[in-house]
Design a protein around this motif. Sequence first.
Motif, PDB file in Angstrom:
ATOM      1  N   THR A 271       0.816  -1.219   0.000  1.00 22.93           N
ATOM      2  CA  THR A 271       0.000   0.000   0.000  1.00 22.93           C
ATOM      3  C   THR A 271       0.847   1.265   0.000  1.00 22.93           C
ATOM      4  OG1 THR A 271      -1.723  -1.198   1.209  1.00 22.93           O
ATOM      5  CG2 THR A 271      -1.863   1.211   1.169  1.00 22.93           C
ATOM      6  N   ASN A 272       1.890   1.291   0.831  1.00 33.14           N
ATOM      7  CA  ASN A 272       2.700   2.496   0.961  1.00 33.14           C
ATOM      8  C   ASN A 272       3.785   2.613  -0.117  1.00 33.14           C
ATOM      9  OD1 ASN A 272       1.320   3.293   3.306  1.00 33.14           O
ATOM     10  ND2 ASN A 272       2.652   2.018   4.593  1.00 33.14           N
ATOM     11  N   PHE A 273       3.852   1.634  -1.017  1.00 33.13           N
ATOM     12  CA  PHE A 273       4.886   1.645  -2.050  1.00 33.13           C
ATOM     13  C   PHE A 273       4.268   1.665  -3.456  1.00 33.13           C
ATOM     14  CE2 PHE A 273       6.369  -0.629   1.672  1.00 33.13           C
ATOM     15  CZ  PHE A 273       7.582  -0.020   1.937  1.00 33.13           C
ATOM     16  N   GLU A 274       2.961   1.799  -3.551  1.00 32.76           N
ATOM     17  CA  GLU A 274       2.295   1.681  -4.840  1.00 32.76           C
ATOM     18  C   GLU A 274       2.746   2.792  -5.788  1.00 32.76           C
ATOM     19  OE1 GLU A 274      -2.165   1.013  -6.757  1.00 32.76           O
ATOM     20  OE2 GLU A 274      -1.921   1.522  -4.627  1.00 32.76           O
ATOM     21  N   GLY A 275       3.039   2.398  -7.023  1.00 38.01           N
ATOM     22  CA  GLY A 275       3.473   3.333  -8.046  1.00 38.01           C
ATOM     23  C   GLY A 275       2.350   3.680  -9.003  1.00 38.01           C
ATOM     24  N   PRO A 276       2.670   4.426 -10.073  1.00 39.62           N
ATOM     25  CA  PRO A 276       1.641   4.798 -11.050  1.00 39.62           C
ATOM     26  C   PRO A 276       1.126   3.579 -11.812  1.00 39.62           C
ATOM     27  CG  PRO A 276       3.819   5.425 -11.826  1.00 39.62           C
ATOM     28  CD  PRO A 276       3.988   4.992 -10.402  1.00 39.62           C
ATOM     29  N   LYS A 277      -0.027   3.724 -12.407  1.00 39.70           N
ATOM     30  CA  LYS A 277      -0.635   2.627 -13.151  1.00 39.70           C
ATOM     31  C   LYS A 277       0.265   2.186 -14.291  1.00 39.70           C
ATOM     32  CE  LYS A 277      -4.790   1.387 -15.787  1.00 39.70           C
ATOM     33  NZ  LYS A 277      -6.083   1.859 -16.328  1.00 39.70           N
ATOM     34  N   ALA A 278       0.382   0.867 -14.467  1.00 39.05           N
ATOM     35  CA  ALA A 278       1.247   0.325 -15.515  1.00 39.05           C
ATOM     36  C   ALA A 278       0.692   0.643 -16.895  1.00 39.05           C
ATOM     37  CB  ALA A 278       1.387  -1.188 -15.348  1.00 39.05           C
ATOM     38  N   ASN A 279       1.573   1.022 -17.793  1.00 36.19           N
ATOM     39  CA  ASN A 279       1.200   1.236 -19.188  1.00 36.19           C
ATOM     40  C   ASN A 279       1.277  -0.109 -19.899  1.00 36.19           C
ATOM     41  OD1 ASN A 279       0.606   2.336 -21.660  1.00 36.19           O
ATOM     42  ND2 ASN A 279       2.565   3.377 -21.920  1.00 36.19           N
ATOM     43  N   TYR A 280       0.292  -0.955 -19.590  1.00 36.89           N
ATOM     44  CA  TYR A 280       0.339  -2.348 -20.006  1.00 36.89           C
ATOM     45  C   TYR A 280      -0.988  -2.714 -20.663  1.00 36.89           C
ATOM     46  CZ  TYR A 280       1.586  -7.319 -19.678  1.00 36.89           C
ATOM     47  OH  TYR A 280       1.898  -8.627 -19.953  1.00 36.89           O
ATOM     48  N   PRO A 281      -1.087  -2.594 -21.989  1.00 35.18           N
ATOM     49  CA  PRO A 281      -2.378  -2.783 -22.662  1.00 35.18           C
ATOM     50  C   PRO A 281      -2.767  -4.236 -22.897  1.00 35.18           C
ATOM     51  CG  PRO A 281      -0.701  -2.220 -24.267  1.00 35.18           C
ATOM     52  CD  PRO A 281      -0.032  -2.176 -22.925  1.00 35.18           C
ATOM     53  N   LEU A 282      -1.915  -5.190 -22.522  1.00 38.30           N
ATOM     54  CA  LEU A 282      -2.184  -6.580 -22.877  1.00 38.30           C
ATOM     55  C   LEU A 282      -3.253  -7.218 -21.990  1.00 38.30           C
ATOM     56  CD1 LEU A 282       1.498  -7.778 -23.502  1.00 38.30           C
ATOM     57  CD2 LEU A 282      -0.174  -6.960 -25.179  1.00 38.30           C
ATOM     58  N   TYR A 283      -3.039  -7.192 -20.666  1.00 40.51           N
ATOM     59  CA  TYR A 283      -3.965  -7.852 -19.749  1.00 40.51           C
ATOM     60  C   TYR A 283      -4.115  -7.021 -18.486  1.00 40.51           C
ATOM     61  CZ  TYR A 283      -2.056 -11.440 -22.799  1.00 40.51           C
ATOM     62  OH  TYR A 283      -1.612 -12.117 -23.895  1.00 40.51           O
TER      63      TYR A 283
END
Length: 453
Positions: free
Chosen positions: A401-413
């Motif tokens: 929770t305290n280490f979460e980064g930005p949303k992955a730019n991952y269009p596959l799944y």
Amino acid sequence: AEAFGRLPGLSLADDQGEARFVLIRGIQHKNNVTINGVSIPAPEDTIRQMALDVIPADVVSSLEVTKSATPDMPGNGVGGSLDIQTASAFDRKGLYVGGRFEGAYNKLGDRWSPKVGLNVSDTFSVLGGDNNLGIYVGASWYDRNYDTDNNENGPTLVNKTDPTTGLKPVYIRNLGMRDFNVNRKRSGFTVNADYRYSPTSKFYLRSLISNFANTEKRNQTNVRYDGSSTVVRLTDYEGEFNNVPNVDRDVQQANQKQIIRAVNGGGEHQWGDWFVNYNLAWSTSIEDFGPEEQFTFVKNATFNSSYTYAENSRPSRIVITGANGVADYLNPANYRLRSYNIFTRYKKNETIAAKLDVRRDLKIRDWPSYLKAGVSASWADVSADQEDVTYNWAGPVTTLTNFEGPKANYPLYLFGPTIDFDKSKEFLKNNTSATGFVKDVVGATRNGGAVDY
């Protein structure tokens, strides 16, 4: 490397979408690579063949492939030999100045990659000769920025049974979804000099400096189907499991530098039917890999999941199932910190080589032929040091929770939460006591000491 791929009988091995190694008749890592006829040792510690993505194409004049070795060639190329020739001022007449500026755009990462090249050559009249000295200078710089996404599948197993058919088909142990952010910098510089003493006698000096720097940031989600998971359905191309026990998420940042320096000089002379060629060369290759740092978080509870290879457009697709499967899979609070790993490797190979060839042209019953003899010798000084250390988290349960980064730019799944590397490093800095990250001493000795020499 991509230039070699245009030649018949050759294929390429890619890394992050870039050609890296050249295969001759399917043989990889066992081909001899030379620059201006001089063998260049591989910077990497684990392979013999030099990766060709470290040489900028702008400083290359020609490529030569020999698939069947001759007696006057080095004997360390099982598949064949690849020779890279840098340019000579005598390739063109008089003064030549050439340059180019390019740019490439990576849509996935929304980033630009600039590339600059400059080549200058000229011939001069010295010591009473007519345009008998040629000087060539070439330089190249490329800063490539791009994002890549891929799936990497683990080994296959045959130890689970489909409850309906009673068969034990092959299934994938783990599927890894990877989101990469890559920066690769290449620079090359070459200075070549050619002196034509007479039409049948010449001397040359070749030099090359090549630098390659690679920085990769990677987030990975890894789902494992072995262990205590139970099979709902299993075929040769699809699997559905309940109570999947292992889901790892990790963030990794790796830095790698490779440096190549090569200088060789020699001469080529002809007296009637006699030919004499000789050269003396010095080269060094350095790999400075690391630090490669990785933080790993593991899921606290099991969930249900399936995968399929039935869709041609998607080589392997992961599906999360169950009443709360997706919500549990996406919740960063369900992943706890497990470990921190740091890996470094340094290798240096310095080589001096000398070669002398003598040839006599003959005619046997009007058939052109020749006899050739030669001698070659090389001296190498190789050193390497590797450290691979894991620190296990021994403190209280610490979630993602305290280490979460930005949303992955991952269009596959469906990728799920990412890990912020900088936040993880700051946490590491503040928790290196005996009650925080604890060094795996046995593993460090085993992984690091085995390749120190």
